[in-house]
Design an enzyme around this catalytic site. Sequence first.
Site, PDB file in Angstrom:
ATOM      1  N   ASP A 164       0.872  -1.181   0.000  1.00  0.00           N
ATOM      2  CA  ASP A 164       0.000   0.000   0.000  1.00  0.00           C
ATOM      3  C   ASP A 164       0.903   1.222   0.000  1.00  0.00           C
ATOM      4  O   ASP A 164       2.107   1.126   0.242  1.00  0.00           O
ATOM      5  CB  ASP A 164      -0.882  -0.028   1.261  1.00  0.00           C
ATOM      6  CG  ASP A 164      -1.778   1.199   1.382  1.00  0.00           C
ATOM      7  OD1 ASP A 164      -2.393   1.596   0.372  1.00  0.00           O
ATOM      8  OD2 ASP A 164      -1.851   1.782   2.480  1.00  0.00           O
TER       9      ASP A 164
ATOM     10  N   CYS B  36      -4.355  -1.344  -2.044  1.00  0.00           N
ATOM     11  CA  CYS B  36      -4.460   0.102  -2.225  1.00  0.00           C
ATOM     12  C   CYS B  36      -5.313   0.353  -3.466  1.00  0.00           C
ATOM     13  O   CYS B  36      -4.936  -0.040  -4.574  1.00  0.00           O
ATOM     14  CB  CYS B  36      -3.049   0.672  -2.412  1.00  0.00           C
ATOM     15  SG  CYS B  36      -2.992   2.442  -2.690  1.00  0.00           S
TER      16      CYS B  36
ATOM     17  N   CYS C 235     -10.910   3.204   0.305  1.00  0.00           N
ATOM     18  CA  CYS C 235      -9.475   3.409   0.508  1.00  0.00           C
ATOM     19  C   CYS C 235      -9.127   2.571   1.729  1.00  0.00           C
ATOM     20  O   CYS C 235      -9.853   2.596   2.730  1.00  0.00           O
ATOM     21  CB  CYS C 235      -9.199   4.885   0.781  1.00  0.00           C
ATOM     22  SG  CYS C 235      -7.543   5.221   1.421  1.00  0.00           S
TER      23      CYS C 235
HETATM   24  N1  DGL Z   1      -4.668   3.312   1.006  1.00  0.00           N
HETATM   25  C1  DGL Z   1      -4.818   3.858  -0.253  1.00  0.00           C
HETATM   26  C2  DGL Z   1      -6.034   3.395  -1.031  1.00  0.00           C
HETATM   27  O1  DGL Z   1      -6.597   2.359  -0.747  1.00  0.00           O
HETATM   28  C3  DGL Z   1      -4.322   5.219  -0.630  1.00  0.00           C
HETATM   29  C4  DGL Z   1      -4.038   6.261   0.385  1.00  0.00           C
HETATM   30  C5  DGL Z   1      -3.152   7.355  -0.154  1.00  0.00           C
HETATM   31  O2  DGL Z   1      -1.941   7.144  -0.147  1.00  0.00           O
HETATM   32  O3  DGL Z   1      -3.635   8.408  -0.589  1.00  0.00           O
HETATM   33  O4  DGL Z   1      -6.453   4.037  -1.954  1.00  0.00           O
END
Ligand code: DGL
Length: 257
Positions: free
Chosen positions: A11, A74, A187
């Site tokens: 991630d 992610c 997210c």
């Molecule tokens: N955890 C991430 C996602 O699922 C992104 C968070 C980020 O770095 O902006 O989109």
Amino acid sequence: MASSAPIGVFDSGLGGISVARQLRKSLPHEQIIYFGDSANAPYGIKPPEEVKKLSFAIVEHFMQLNVKAIVIACNTATSAAVNDLRAHYSIPIVGMEPALKLACDLGKGKPQRVIVAATELTLREQKFANLLNRFSQNNTIFSQPCPDLVRIVEQGNLNNRNIVFDALHKYFDEYDLESIDSVVLGCTHFVFYRDYFREFLPAHTNIVDGNEGTINHLRKILEERGQLAEDSQEGSITLTNSDLSERMQNLAKSLCK
Ligand code: DGL
């Protein structure tokens, strides 16, 4: 590739630990190597080309470690890079997208009003536009970027109620929440806020995330390939991060519990 080989999970930072936790729970015999790119987080406000470059570097690192599969834990990196990564590497690469289908299916045919909370990049990319096309004819979908919810986790402020509730009010006060059927946590960082969302949202509003679905999908792929770890193998998780500070190590450990 041997079924005893590890699975790489990555991630932009700490959010994907919520997915790795689900993986531990659902497939307890697997060896997991987690990589959080906290030194470069957040990804959600970066140009897609930059996120793609960072994602390729992480996958290349996992290839050196002989992983049997990769989970892009992610939604943002998936939007920016999954197609190119799959074209380039032959091992299974499982990506994530906001669980809008799950939210709409909860209506059992009745039109749903759904807020998708995700990063700016996820909500702007073609992958999400395709998802919207599929579901927006019969449902009302609102897209809500929440960049502060990523920062709060990375800064170690997840336990600070005031900071968290200020952010929730900032992003969601404009909605008539009573009329919302589901909020999608699109997210992986946001999954850590599930209890806060439960307190914040009306009792009838569902909170939906894609973590379990993602791991079920991974299980199916590994099963088909005869690559699920044997029951005799002891599962493990190794947490690694591009931010090598002790603070980050402790934070990652505390979220993995
Ligand atoms: N955890 C991430 C996602 O699922 C992104 C968070 C980020 O770095 O902006 O989109």
